[in-house]
Design an enzyme around this catalytic site. Sequence first.
Site, PDB file in Angstrom:
ATOM      1  N   ASN A  62       0.857  -1.184   0.000  1.00  9.72           N
ATOM      2  CA  ASN A  62       0.000   0.000   0.000  1.00  9.72           C
ATOM      3  C   ASN A  62       0.897   1.239   0.000  1.00  9.72           C
ATOM      4  OD1 ASN A  62      -1.863   2.003   0.442  1.00  9.72           O
ATOM      5  ND2 ASN A  62      -2.347   1.392   2.546  1.00  9.72           N
ATOM      6  N   LYS A  91       0.026   4.263  -0.258  1.00 11.62           N
ATOM      7  CA  LYS A  91      -0.656   5.429   0.334  1.00 11.62           C
ATOM      8  C   LYS A  91      -0.458   6.664  -0.562  1.00 11.62           C
ATOM      9  CE  LYS A  91      -0.044   3.386   4.846  1.00 11.62           C
ATOM     10  NZ  LYS A  91      -0.243   3.528   6.273  1.00 11.62           N
ATOM     11  N   HIS A 102      -9.703   0.475   4.792  1.00  8.10           N
ATOM     12  CA  HIS A 102      -8.410   0.712   5.457  1.00  8.10           C
ATOM     13  C   HIS A 102      -8.653   1.623   6.663  1.00  8.10           C
ATOM     14  CE1 HIS A 102      -4.373   2.137   6.271  1.00  8.10           C
ATOM     15  NE2 HIS A 102      -3.939   1.067   5.632  1.00  8.10           N
ATOM     16  N   GLU A 122      -7.216   4.078   7.806  1.00  7.67           N
ATOM     17  CA  GLU A 122      -7.103   5.523   7.556  1.00  7.67           C
ATOM     18  C   GLU A 122      -8.380   6.047   6.899  1.00  7.67           C
ATOM     19  OE1 GLU A 122      -3.340   5.291   5.526  1.00  7.67           O
ATOM     20  OE2 GLU A 122      -2.423   4.694   7.421  1.00  7.67           O
ATOM     21  N   GLU A 171      -5.436  -5.688  10.440  1.00  8.41           N
ATOM     22  CA  GLU A 171      -4.457  -4.619  10.649  1.00  8.41           C
ATOM     23  C   GLU A 171      -4.771  -3.894  11.960  1.00  8.41           C
ATOM     24  OE1 GLU A 171      -2.476  -3.092   6.915  1.00  8.41           O
ATOM     25  OE2 GLU A 171      -4.435  -2.150   6.931  1.00  8.41           O
ATOM     26  N   GLY A 176       2.050   1.947  10.750  1.00  9.99           N
ATOM     27  CA  GLY A 176       2.936   3.099  10.636  1.00  9.99           C
ATOM     28  C   GLY A 176       3.620   3.486  11.932  1.00  9.99           C
ATOM     29  N   SER A 211       3.233  -2.419  10.286  1.00 12.60           N
ATOM     30  CA  SER A 211       4.682  -2.338  10.505  1.00 12.60           C
ATOM     31  C   SER A 211       5.435  -3.607  10.096  1.00 12.60           C
ATOM     32  CB  SER A 211       4.992  -1.971  11.965  1.00 12.60           C
ATOM     33  OG  SER A 211       4.488  -0.677  12.253  1.00 12.60           O
TER      34      SER A 211
END
Length: 248
Positions: free
Chosen positions: A9, A11, A95, A97, A167, A173, A208
């Site tokens: 990904n 991003k 996701h 985010e 996730e 991150g 991560s």
Amino acid sequence: MTKPLVAGNWKMHGNANTAAELATHLALHDSAFVGVEVVIFPPAVHLDRVITAAASSMVSVGAQNMSQWASGAYTGEVSGEMLNDIGCDYVLVGHSERRALFAESNQVVAEKFKAAQQQGLTPILCVGESLQQHQQGQTVKVVTEQIAAVTDLVGTKSLCKGVIAYEPVWAIGTGEVASPEQAQAVHTEIRSQLGSQGANTRIIYGGSVNATNAGALFAQPDIDGGLVGGASLEANEFLKIAQLMVQG
Ligand code: PEP
């Protein structure tokens, strides 16, 4: 057993040149990951050139998001049909985010999952708990609700044809990877919720992942690959991660 899957990904990073270069590099080295499916998720504006760069290789391409609607007056949105039309195979839905920063509810995520399948794409449904939910022992409850929203709309059989990415939000991150045992426990729980239909559903881990920790994660019996953010922007690191899945 379905092929394991390692997804990158990207991003909102890079530019036209770096996107094409990264895709070209992976495409040139695709012999490194025979036995594992590799999918990259560039920013929407770079999809076309990345698809061109990856053509004739074993690298598949997907979008990071799509609209739940098929077409119409939805300024700024991109439909699944449009993604399919330019050659995308996959799409990420839900996701963390998107859920946190763009207020995507479980219901909207489920609608996107359904639209993706209707429009010929394989959705990767992202689920996972926040740090606070993790600390309060709510992981299973949160993940169960996120999955139930999709099964309520499309049924378990359709969900099982997609991919599920566990996730934990606290691991995305942050450099705080879940331990292989922690991730395996949640993957086992998800697989048990899918029942017999989920025996071959790919449940991948994200948060991560890098070339140092991927081997131990991928060695777990219910971890069928990874969704990789930061480390997927570095071609050789991402190749190493994919190779660890091959070996796992
Ligand atoms: C992600 O974006 O889904 C992700 C897991 O990011 P990172 O690998 O950087 O934690």
